[in-house]
Design a protein around this motif. Structure first.
Motif, short mmCIF file in Angstrom:
data_model
loop_
_atom_site.label_atom_id
_atom_site.label_comp_id
_atom_site.label_asym_id
_atom_site.label_seq_id
_atom_site.Cartn_x
_atom_site.Cartn_y
_atom_site.Cartn_z
N ARG A 1 -6.42 -7.65 12.33
CA ARG A 1 -5.40 -6.63 12.22
C ARG A 1 -4.60 -6.60 13.52
NH1 ARG A 1 -9.92 -4.52 9.46
NH2 ARG A 1 -9.42 -3.56 7.44
N THR B 1 0.88 -10.68 -3.47
CA THR B 1 1.54 -9.40 -3.73
C THR B 1 1.45 -8.46 -2.54
OG1 THR B 1 -0.42 -8.32 -4.69
CG2 THR B 1 1.01 -9.57 -6.20
N THR B 2 0.53 -8.73 -1.59
CA THR B 2 0.42 -7.86 -0.42
C THR B 2 1.44 -8.21 0.66
OG1 THR B 2 -1.19 -9.23 0.80
CG2 THR B 2 -2.07 -7.67 -0.84
N ASP C 1 -5.45 -3.26 4.49
CA ASP C 1 -6.88 -3.23 4.20
C ASP C 1 -7.21 -4.03 2.94
OD1 ASP C 1 -7.34 -1.69 6.42
OD2 ASP C 1 -7.49 0.21 5.32
N GLU C 2 -6.32 -3.98 1.97
CA GLU C 2 -6.54 -4.74 0.73
C GLU C 2 -6.59 -6.24 1.01
OE1 GLU C 2 -4.27 -5.57 -3.54
OE2 GLU C 2 -3.54 -4.00 -2.18
N LEU C 3 -5.65 -6.73 1.82
CA LEU C 3 -5.64 -8.16 2.12
C LEU C 3 -6.86 -8.56 2.95
CD1 LEU C 3 -4.35 -10.93 1.95
CD2 LEU C 3 -3.00 -10.35 3.99
N LEU D 1 3.27 -7.59 5.94
CA LEU D 1 2.72 -7.10 4.68
C LEU D 1 3.55 -5.96 4.11
CD1 LEU D 1 -1.06 -7.00 5.71
CD2 LEU D 1 0.28 -8.93 4.80
N ARG D 2 3.37 -5.72 2.85
CA ARG D 2 3.94 -4.53 2.24
C ARG D 2 3.24 -3.31 2.82
NH1 ARG D 2 7.18 -6.13 -1.87
NH2 ARG D 2 6.83 -8.25 -2.65
N GLY E 1 1.07 -0.43 3.84
CA GLY E 1 -0.19 0.11 3.34
C GLY E 1 -1.10 -0.87 2.65
N ARG E 2 -0.78 -2.17 2.65
CA ARG E 2 -1.59 -3.15 1.92
C ARG E 2 -2.53 -3.95 2.83
NH1 ARG E 2 0.92 -4.51 -3.03
NH2 ARG E 2 -1.05 -5.59 -3.54
N ASP F 1 1.01 -3.12 9.40
CA ASP F 1 1.46 -3.95 8.28
C ASP F 1 1.64 -5.40 8.71
OD1 ASP F 1 1.52 -1.73 6.53
OD2 ASP F 1 3.46 -1.14 7.36
N ARG G 1 -2.85 -12.27 -6.24
CA ARG G 1 -3.04 -10.93 -5.70
C ARG G 1 -2.76 -10.90 -4.20
NH1 ARG G 1 -8.70 -7.66 -5.04
NH2 ARG G 1 -7.83 -5.91 -3.86
#
Length: 246
Positions: free
Chosen positions: A53, A95-96, A27-29, A21-22, A24-25, A59, A92
């Protein structure tokens, strides 16, 4: 409208998917996945088995999904990735991610070694992450050779069952052709993957130490497996999300 298959509770085809992942992303994913991509995939005929996780890399996102067979996989993926939920939320999610192509296509190592899941028991959206920990150890062998996989099946798994919680599943590479080339999978692989679950990290470490100290494991099984490895075994330490079934 999705074209659905009956609920898949004992999949014969399993994908182990590891996403980079990018920064810091993560939690968003996780939030997006647990909210939008669970029921929508299952309505299309996919069993969403577990999403995690990576405890050693914030990440990294790891998940598993299963299918009744390769034909059902093609139908389910065609329906989901051509459907309205992915059209709305897929951009979206993408993008993560920096990479989503680290995918192993697997099958149960033998009868009784696959996942048995109950989607009806899945926690609701917003449920807290459980305390349990899951580990997935990936053993890589030379293509076309079966000795190492057989040792894991016939020698290591009985010790794991005798010394602690029975493994969640033991899987190996399927030789079936990827029927959905839009999503790549790793080719030329010959692996065994053993997944276990423990109530916490301390329990996992104690079980691991007991297995490693077992005379048969220490003196015969691991040296025998090691003769066939192409790389040291890699263990993923995984923390389930709030909606993971495993």
């Amino acid at each position: 409208m999705y074209v659905t298959d009956p609920a898949v509770t004992d999949p014969a085809v399993i994908e182990l998917r590891r996403y980079t992942l990018r920064p810091g992303r993560g939690d968003e994913l996780v939030e997006l996945f647990d909210r939008e991509f669970v029921e929508s995939q299952e309505e299309a005929g996919t069993a969403v088995l577990g999403q995690f996780r990576d405890e050693d890399d914030p990440d990294r996102f790891v998940w598993l999904r299963g299918f009744r067979d390769m034909a059902a996989r093609h139908r389910a993926l065609t329906a989901f990735y051509g459907g309205p939920v992915w059209a709305e939320h897929g951009p979206r999610a993408n993008t993560t991610m920096l990479d989503s192509d680290d995918v192993l296509l697997l099958r149960p190592l033998s009868d009784g070694c696959g996942f048995t899941v109950r989607p009806a028991e899945r926690p609701a959206v917003g449920s807290p992450a459980p305390d349990r920990r899951v580990s997935a150890t990936v053993w890589s062998f030379r293509p076309g050779r079966h000795e190492g996989v057989a040792l894991i099946r016939d020698a290591l798994l009985p010790v794991l069952r005798a010394t602690g919680p029975a493994p969640l599943a033991a899987l190996t590479t399927t030789t079936a052709r990827n029927t959905f080339p839009r999503l790549p999978v790793r080719t030329g692989e010959n692996v065994a993957v053993v997944l276990t679950a423990h109530p916490d990290e301390g329990a996992r470490l104690r079980h691991h130490a007991e297995v490693m100290a077992h005379p048969l494991v220490r003196d015969e099984i691991l040296p025998g497996i090691g003769e066939h490895l192409t790389a040291p075994p890699a263990t993923l330490r995984l923390a389930p999300t709030g909606r993971s079934l495993i």
